[in-house]
Design a protein around this motif. Sequence first.
Motif, PDB file in Angstrom:
ATOM      1  N   PRO A  80       0.674  -0.999  -0.224  1.00 14.44           N
ATOM      2  CA  PRO A  80      -0.108   0.297  -0.280  1.00 14.44           C
ATOM      3  C   PRO A  80       1.324   1.398  -0.249  1.00 14.44           C
ATOM      4  N   VAL A  81       0.191   2.006  -0.112  1.00 16.47           N
ATOM      5  CA  VAL A  81       0.927   3.830  -0.547  1.00 16.47           C
ATOM      6  C   VAL A  81       1.828   4.158   0.698  1.00 16.47           C
ATOM      7  N   ARG A  82       0.842   3.407   2.263  1.00 15.14           N
ATOM      8  CA  ARG A  82       1.313   4.095   2.992  1.00 15.14           C
ATOM      9  C   ARG A  82       2.770   3.612   3.690  1.00 15.14           C
ATOM     10  N   GLU A  83       3.139   2.479   2.947  1.00 12.59           N
ATOM     11  CA  GLU A  83       4.098   1.352   3.739  1.00 12.59           C
ATOM     12  C   GLU A  83       5.316   1.794   2.228  1.00 12.59           C
ATOM     13  N   ARG A  84       4.753   1.963   1.321  1.00 13.14           N
ATOM     14  CA  ARG A  84       5.979   2.662   0.686  1.00 13.14           C
ATOM     15  C   ARG A  84       6.243   4.152   0.939  1.00 13.14           C
ATOM     16  N   ALA A  85       5.418   4.711   1.650  1.00 15.48           N
ATOM     17  CA  ALA A  85       6.326   6.063   1.929  1.00 15.48           C
ATOM     18  C   ALA A  85       6.301   5.986   3.091  1.00 15.48           C
ATOM     19  N   ILE A  86       6.019   5.566   3.925  1.00 19.84           N
ATOM     20  CA  ILE A  86       7.177   5.217   4.658  1.00 19.84           C
ATOM     21  C   ILE A  86       8.495   4.327   4.921  1.00 19.84           C
ATOM     22  N   GLU A  87       8.665   3.077   3.992  1.00 18.94           N
ATOM     23  CA  GLU A  87       9.881   3.475   3.864  1.00 18.94           C
ATOM     24  C   GLU A  87      11.218   3.938   3.046  1.00 18.94           C
ATOM     25  N   ALA A  88       9.995   4.541   1.853  1.00 20.06           N
ATOM     26  CA  ALA A  88      11.000   5.534   1.236  1.00 20.06           C
ATOM     27  C   ALA A  88      11.139   6.904   1.939  1.00 20.06           C
ATOM     28  N   THR A  89      10.934   7.328   2.918  1.00 21.99           N
ATOM     29  CA  THR A  89      11.563   8.636   4.117  1.00 21.99           C
ATOM     30  C   THR A  89      12.296   8.434   4.917  1.00 21.99           C
ATOM     31  N   ALA A  90      12.079   7.048   5.532  1.00 20.70           N
ATOM     32  CA  ALA A  90      13.008   6.436   6.144  1.00 20.70           C
ATOM     33  C   ALA A  90      14.698   5.876   5.143  1.00 20.70           C
ATOM     34  N   ASP A  91      14.361   6.091   4.030  1.00 25.78           N
ATOM     35  CA  ASP A  91      15.541   5.550   3.794  1.00 25.78           C
ATOM     36  C   ASP A  91      16.325   7.158   3.513  1.00 25.78           C
ATOM     37  N   LEU A  92      15.411   8.356   3.016  1.00 29.09           N
ATOM     38  CA  LEU A  92      15.662   9.775   2.391  1.00 29.09           C
ATOM     39  C   LEU A  92      16.337  10.509   4.029  1.00 29.09           C
ATOM     40  N   ILE A  93      15.724  10.228   5.393  1.00 25.48           N
ATOM     41  CA  ILE A  93      16.003  10.576   6.579  1.00 25.48           C
ATOM     42  C   ILE A  93      17.743   9.873   6.188  1.00 25.48           C
ATOM     43  N   SER A  94      17.231   8.813   6.286  1.00 26.58           N
ATOM     44  CA  SER A  94      18.990   7.943   6.885  1.00 26.58           C
ATOM     45  C   SER A  94      19.849   8.473   6.111  1.00 26.58           C
ATOM     46  N   THR A  95      20.001   8.495   4.415  1.00 26.36           N
ATOM     47  CA  THR A  95      20.851   8.589   3.622  1.00 26.36           C
ATOM     48  C   THR A  95      21.075  10.488   3.489  1.00 26.36           C
ATOM     49  N   GLN A  96      19.891  11.279   3.493  1.00 27.99           N
ATOM     50  CA  GLN A  96      20.039  12.871   2.967  1.00 27.99           C
ATOM     51  C   GLN A  96      19.961  13.599   4.115  1.00 27.99           C
ATOM     52  N   GLY A  97      19.322  13.208   5.127  1.00 28.25           N
ATOM     53  CA  GLY A  97      18.723  13.874   6.726  1.00 28.25           C
ATOM     54  C   GLY A  97      17.382  14.424   6.373  1.00 28.25           C
ATOM     55  N   LEU A  98      17.019  14.542   7.304  1.00 27.20           N
ATOM     56  CA  LEU A  98      15.886  14.762   7.731  1.00 27.20           C
ATOM     57  C   LEU A  98      15.240  15.493   6.906  1.00 27.20           C
ATOM     58  N   GLY A  99      16.045  17.306   6.673  1.00 29.74           N
ATOM     59  CA  GLY A  99      15.298  18.105   5.963  1.00 29.74           C
ATOM     60  C   GLY A  99      15.631  17.594   4.353  1.00 29.74           C
ATOM     61  N   THR A 100      15.641  16.910   4.247  1.00 31.74           N
ATOM     62  CA  THR A 100      15.519  16.329   2.518  1.00 31.74           C
ATOM     63  C   THR A 100      14.114  15.975   2.324  1.00 31.74           C
ATOM     64  N   VAL A 101      13.729  15.783   3.807  1.00 31.46           N
ATOM     65  CA  VAL A 101      12.019  14.464   2.777  1.00 31.46           C
ATOM     66  C   VAL A 101      10.831  15.743   2.253  1.00 31.46           C
ATOM     67  N   THR A 102      10.612  15.617   1.516  1.00 34.10           N
ATOM     68  CA  THR A 102       9.750  16.628   0.871  1.00 34.10           C
ATOM     69  C   THR A 102       8.545  15.852   0.314  1.00 34.10           C
ATOM     70  N   PHE A 103       7.463  15.907  -0.182  1.00 29.33           N
ATOM     71  CA  PHE A 103       5.788  14.888  -0.314  1.00 29.33           C
ATOM     72  C   PHE A 103       6.209  14.313  -1.653  1.00 29.33           C
ATOM     73  N   GLU A 104       6.616  15.965  -2.748  1.00 29.46           N
ATOM     74  CA  GLU A 104       7.250  15.603  -3.839  1.00 29.46           C
ATOM     75  C   GLU A 104       8.490  14.338  -4.347  1.00 29.46           C
ATOM     76  N   ARG A 105       9.834  14.592  -3.253  1.00 27.10           N
ATOM     77  CA  ARG A 105      11.082  13.692  -3.067  1.00 27.10           C
ATOM     78  C   ARG A 105      10.013  11.819  -2.480  1.00 27.10           C
ATOM     79  N   VAL A 106       9.128  12.415  -1.335  1.00 24.26           N
ATOM     80  CA  VAL A 106       8.642  10.400  -0.774  1.00 24.26           C
ATOM     81  C   VAL A 106       7.769  10.071  -2.016  1.00 24.26           C
ATOM     82  N   ALA A 107       6.513  10.932  -3.102  1.00 21.50           N
ATOM     83  CA  ALA A 107       6.043  10.013  -4.288  1.00 21.50           C
ATOM     84  C   ALA A 107       7.106   9.384  -5.133  1.00 21.50           C
ATOM     85  N   SER A 108       7.736  10.305  -5.504  1.00 21.28           N
ATOM     86  CA  SER A 108       9.038   9.506  -6.352  1.00 21.28           C
ATOM     87  C   SER A 108      10.135   9.083  -5.690  1.00 21.28           C
ATOM     88  N   SER A 109      10.078   8.641  -4.990  1.00 26.62           N
ATOM     89  CA  SER A 109      11.219   7.409  -4.331  1.00 26.62           C
ATOM     90  C   SER A 109       9.976   5.800  -4.032  1.00 26.62           C
TER      91      SER A 109
END
Length: 281
Positions: A80-109
Motif C-alpha cells: 500500500p501507499v502508506r507502507e511504501r511512503a514510510i519506507e521511502a521516507t526512512a531511506d531519505l532520512i537515513s541517507t540524506q537527512g530530515l530536511g530533504t523529506v518533501t512529498f515530491e521526493r517521497v512520491a518519487s521514491s
Amino acid sequence: MPRTNESQTAESFDVPQEVIDATLRAAAAQGVPAADVTLRDIALEAGISRSTLLRRLGGTRHTLDKALQAAGIASGARKPVRERAIEATADLISTQGLGTVTFERVASSAACSVPSLYVTFGGRDELLRAVFERYSPIVDVEALLAGPRGDLEDTVRRFYQLLVDALQREPRVLPALLAEVFARPGDANVQMVFQSVTPRLLAGVGSWLAEEAAAGHIREMPLLLLTQQMTSPIFLHFLLRPVTGLVHDIDLPTTDEAIETFTQAFLRVVALPSPSSGDGE
C-alpha cells in the motif's frame, strides 16, 4: 447493471473496456502503476461517479485487477501507499537527512502520487510521525513497560536492548534524527518530531522510573534528568561505535558486553540498597 452475487467471481465479471482504458490513462497521467490509481481518479477519468464505477465493477476493485491481468496488463500491485511512503521516507532520512523529506521526493521514491500522500497522511508532519513510530523504539518500549516486567535490573537490561536494536536497525533513522538534533536543534522539523515524542517518552519511561523511586528502589531525581542519565551513555556509545571501530588499537566490546556494562553502571548510580541489605550493620 446488477451487482454480482456470491457465485459470480471476479474472473467471470465483464469489466467494461472504457473503465480499463480510463484506468490506464489515469495511471499514465500520474506516472504510477495501475494498482495505485484510486477509484475516484478512475471515475474522474471515465467521466462517471465513483458509485457508478463501483456498479460497473460489480462492487469491488478486485474485478478491475483481474480484468487488467486477463488483458496482459501488469497492475503493479505492491505494498500500500502508506507502507511504501514510510519506507521511502526512512531511506531519505537515513541517507540524506530530515530536511530533504518533501512529498515530491517521497512520491518519487515510493512510486506514488503527491495527492495520494495527502490522502494517506494529511500532511508531512503526520508522515514523519509515522516514520518515527516505525523506526524508533518508542512502541516497543511502551509494550515492555506496560506488560509483565522482571526486577529493576532485568527491565533496564531489556530497555537497553530495545534502544540498541533501534540504533542499529537499517535504515538508520534514529541515528540520523539524533544527529539532526545536535546539528540543528532549532530546526522546525526536528522540534516537531521531538515535541511529539518527548511527552510519550516521559509518560512511559518517566512513569516507570517514578514508580521505582516511589518504591524506594532508585534515588529520587527530576524525571527528565533521570531519563537522560539512563539513556545518554548508551546512545553516545552506539552512535559513535561505527566510527570508533575504525580506530586502530581499540577493541570494541560486543553489543551484549556493552549493554551489560551500561546496565550495571546505571544501577550503581541510581539504585538504592534494599532495606534487608543493611541488617546487622
